[in-house]
Design a protein around this motif. Structure first.
Motif, PDB file in Angstrom:
ATOM      1  N   GLY A  22      26.553  22.396  46.967  1.00  0.00           N
ATOM      2  CA  GLY A  22      26.864  21.834  45.660  1.00  0.00           C
ATOM      3  C   GLY A  22      27.540  22.855  44.777  1.00  0.00           C
ATOM      4  N   ALA A  23      27.753  22.476  43.519  1.00  0.00           N
ATOM      5  CA  ALA A  23      28.351  23.392  42.552  1.00  0.00           C
ATOM      6  C   ALA A  23      27.421  24.581  42.333  1.00  0.00           C
ATOM      7  CB  ALA A  23      28.608  22.666  41.236  1.00  0.00           C
ATOM      8  N   LYS A  24      28.009  25.756  42.199  1.00  0.00           N
ATOM      9  CA  LYS A  24      27.200  26.970  42.070  1.00  0.00           C
ATOM     10  C   LYS A  24      26.246  26.894  40.874  1.00  0.00           C
ATOM     11  CE  LYS A  24      29.170  30.490  40.231  1.00  0.00           C
ATOM     12  NZ  LYS A  24      30.101  31.617  40.016  1.00  0.00           N
ATOM     13  N   GLU A  25      26.771  26.501  39.729  1.00  0.00           N
ATOM     14  CA  GLU A  25      25.913  26.457  38.535  1.00  0.00           C
ATOM     15  C   GLU A  25      24.764  25.478  38.712  1.00  0.00           C
ATOM     16  OE1 GLU A  25      29.155  26.270  38.562  1.00  0.00           O
ATOM     17  OE2 GLU A  25      29.790  28.106  37.517  1.00  0.00           O
ATOM     18  N   GLN A  26      25.042  24.361  39.358  1.00  0.00           N
ATOM     19  CA  GLN A  26      23.995  23.355  39.561  1.00  0.00           C
ATOM     20  C   GLN A  26      22.907  23.875  40.487  1.00  0.00           C
ATOM     21  OE1 GLN A  26      25.376  19.810  41.477  1.00  0.00           O
ATOM     22  NE2 GLN A  26      23.468  18.685  41.156  1.00  0.00           N
ATOM     23  N   LEU A  27      23.300  24.526  41.580  1.00  0.00           N
ATOM     24  CA  LEU A  27      22.310  25.009  42.541  1.00  0.00           C
ATOM     25  C   LEU A  27      21.476  26.139  41.969  1.00  0.00           C
ATOM     26  CD1 LEU A  27      24.330  25.014  45.887  1.00  0.00           C
ATOM     27  CD2 LEU A  27      22.664  23.333  45.096  1.00  0.00           C
ATOM     28  N   LEU A  28      22.135  27.078  41.293  1.00  0.00           N
ATOM     29  CA  LEU A  28      21.387  28.217  40.758  1.00  0.00           C
ATOM     30  C   LEU A  28      20.569  27.820  39.539  1.00  0.00           C
ATOM     31  CD1 LEU A  28      23.965  31.135  41.085  1.00  0.00           C
ATOM     32  CD2 LEU A  28      22.221  30.370  42.699  1.00  0.00           C
ATOM     33  N   GLY A  29      21.055  26.847  38.771  1.00  0.00           N
ATOM     34  CA  GLY A  29      20.333  26.433  37.574  1.00  0.00           C
ATOM     35  C   GLY A  29      19.141  25.556  37.871  1.00  0.00           C
ATOM     36  N   ALA A  30      19.111  24.953  39.055  1.00  0.00           N
ATOM     37  CA  ALA A  30      18.015  24.039  39.402  1.00  0.00           C
ATOM     38  C   ALA A  30      16.988  24.698  40.308  1.00  0.00           C
ATOM     39  CB  ALA A  30      18.571  22.796  40.080  1.00  0.00           C
ATOM     40  N   ALA A  31      16.915  26.022  40.237  1.00  0.00           N
ATOM     41  CA  ALA A  31      16.067  26.727  41.187  1.00  0.00           C
ATOM     42  C   ALA A  31      14.583  26.614  40.893  1.00  0.00           C
ATOM     43  CB  ALA A  31      16.461  28.201  41.238  1.00  0.00           C
ATOM     44  N   GLY A  32      14.187  26.263  39.639  1.00  0.00           N
ATOM     45  CA  GLY A  32      12.769  26.148  39.318  1.00  0.00           C
ATOM     46  C   GLY A  32      12.185  27.437  38.779  1.00  0.00           C
ATOM     47  N   PRO A  83       9.087  27.392  33.337  1.00  0.00           N
ATOM     48  CA  PRO A  83       8.076  28.447  33.155  1.00  0.00           C
ATOM     49  C   PRO A  83       7.036  28.118  32.072  1.00  0.00           C
ATOM     50  CG  PRO A  83      10.258  29.408  33.366  1.00  0.00           C
ATOM     51  CD  PRO A  83      10.464  27.924  33.248  1.00  0.00           C
ATOM     52  N   GLN A  84       7.452  27.493  30.973  1.00  0.00           N
ATOM     53  CA  GLN A  84       6.514  27.213  29.891  1.00  0.00           C
ATOM     54  C   GLN A  84       5.405  26.279  30.352  1.00  0.00           C
ATOM     55  OE1 GLN A  84       8.301  25.864  26.259  1.00  0.00           O
ATOM     56  NE2 GLN A  84       6.351  25.275  25.331  1.00  0.00           N
ATOM     57  N   THR A  85       5.775  25.217  31.074  1.00  0.00           N
ATOM     58  CA  THR A  85       4.771  24.265  31.552  1.00  0.00           C
ATOM     59  C   THR A  85       3.797  24.935  32.513  1.00  0.00           C
ATOM     60  OG1 THR A  85       6.315  22.409  31.326  1.00  0.00           O
ATOM     61  CG2 THR A  85       4.443  22.106  32.814  1.00  0.00           C
ATOM     62  N   ILE A  86       4.321  25.732  33.430  1.00  0.00           N
ATOM     63  CA  ILE A  86       3.461  26.414  34.401  1.00  0.00           C
ATOM     64  C   ILE A  86       2.577  27.438  33.705  1.00  0.00           C
ATOM     65  CG2 ILE A  86       3.424  27.872  36.463  1.00  0.00           C
ATOM     66  CD1 ILE A  86       4.344  25.015  36.954  1.00  0.00           C
ATOM     67  N   GLY A  87       3.137  28.196  32.780  1.00  0.00           N
ATOM     68  CA  GLY A  87       2.372  29.224  32.092  1.00  0.00           C
ATOM     69  C   GLY A  87       1.229  28.648  31.265  1.00  0.00           C
ATOM     70  N   GLN A  88       1.481  27.583  30.535  1.00  0.00           N
ATOM     71  CA  GLN A  88       0.442  26.960  29.714  1.00  0.00           C
ATOM     72  C   GLN A  88      -0.680  26.390  30.576  1.00  0.00           C
ATOM     73  OE1 GLN A  88       2.726  24.134  27.401  1.00  0.00           O
ATOM     74  NE2 GLN A  88       3.082  25.598  25.745  1.00  0.00           N
ATOM     75  N   ALA A  89      -0.291  25.737  31.693  1.00  0.00           N
ATOM     76  CA  ALA A  89      -1.304  25.157  32.575  1.00  0.00           C
ATOM     77  C   ALA A  89      -2.137  26.262  33.223  1.00  0.00           C
ATOM     78  CB  ALA A  89      -0.628  24.300  33.642  1.00  0.00           C
TER      79      ALA A  89
END
Length: 299
Positions: free
Chosen positions: A210-220, A256-262
């Protein structure tokens, strides 16, 4: 445009390439990535008509490579920098290529200069070239016919940092002028800088594309903890599935915010919490292609 549709190549019982499909569009650089033995070179050889596929097809602007009239005028190929006749000079190599394609040999000097080979280098026998010089000559050979498509397998091998920077600029300029580039390389940081699209292959199969920005931005989010069991239990309660990387971190498809708070609410101590995309292409590549550690492979 390069079109690859369901390419498969088997050697006996071994499937080197398994149902690979992707496209490379004009005006783009596509980074074709994978570990050694992933099937990159076999795929590129099939696209260029050097290896017949078991099943599937590929085409350049809708035409299989074997059916292109005077293919060097349409596709510039560099698959092996050492493939040139060692007893010829650099100038002779390009002159013969021009004659074969029905072109005026006057363009040879300009192509040599374009890839940074001066008059002294042009007069030397290829056997006396360093690997970096052979790469430059191979790129000049690929460009001699003014093709609209470039297919390059590890073209930066043997180049020094200045040479790598030069090649990056040359390929980016080629694509910006409407050309199509399919680039295989182990230099992930260079690919990250230049590529518009990414195709990652492992064990002969497409792992992601896929597009580079899409793949790197959707890494989690990358998470590391001293208590993996507690983290697994937390993710299960959140309805999330983490993917454990070879380095022990866990990739979680959330922010990160959701994971950190949980984690804080559950009392799970985290040693690391960051966007996985922060590691760029290198981290994504290692996560996707993670396999057995060296000591496991040797057993």
């Amino acid at each position: 445009m390069i079109t690859v549709e369901n390419l498969t190549k088997t050697y006996g019982t071994q499937r080197a390439v398994d149902d690979v499909s992707f496209t490379c569009e004009p005006g783009t650089v596509t980074g074709f990535l994978g570990p050694n033995g992933a099937g990159k070179s076999t795929t590129m050889r099939m696209i260029c008509g050097l290896t017949p596929p078991t099943t599937g097809r590929s085409a350049i602007d809708g035409v299989p490579y074997q059916r292109l009239g005077n293919p060097g005028r349409h596709v510039g190929v560099l698959l092996d920098a050492s493939a040139q006749h060692a007893g010829r000079t650099g100038r002779e190599v390009l002159a013969l290529a021009a004659i074969t394609m029905g072109l005026d040999t006057d363009r040879v000097s300009e192509r040599l200069q374009r890839v940074g080979l001066n008059d002294a280098a042009a007069k030397r026998r290829v056997r006396a070239y360093s690997l970096g010089m052979r790469q430059r000559l191979g790129l000049a050979y690929a460009l001699i016919g003014d093709p609209a498509v470039l297919i390059l397998d590890e073209p930066a091998n043997g180049l020094d940092p200045e040479g790598i920077h030069w090649m990056r600029g040359l390929l980016r300029d080629f694509a910006d002028r409407g050309g199509t580039v399919l680039l295989s390389s182990h230099l992930l940081r260079e690919v990250e800088v230049i590529a518009d699209r990414l195709v990652v292959i492992g064990n002969g199969r497409i792992l992601t594309q896929g597009a580079k920005e899409q793949l790197l931005g959707a890494a989690g989010t990358s998470v590391r903890t001293m208590d993996p069991a507690a983290l697994d239990a937390l993710l299960q309660r959140m309805g999330l599935t983490g993917t454990r990387s070879a380095d022990g971190s866990v990739l979680v498809p959330s922010d990160p915010q959701t994971i950190g708070q949980a984690a804080a609410a559950a009392g799970v101590v985290l040693l690391e919490l960051r966007p996985a995309g922060a590691g760029g292409l290198e981290e994504m590549f290692l996560r996707l292609t993670a396999g057995p550690q060296p000591e496991e492979v040797s057993r």
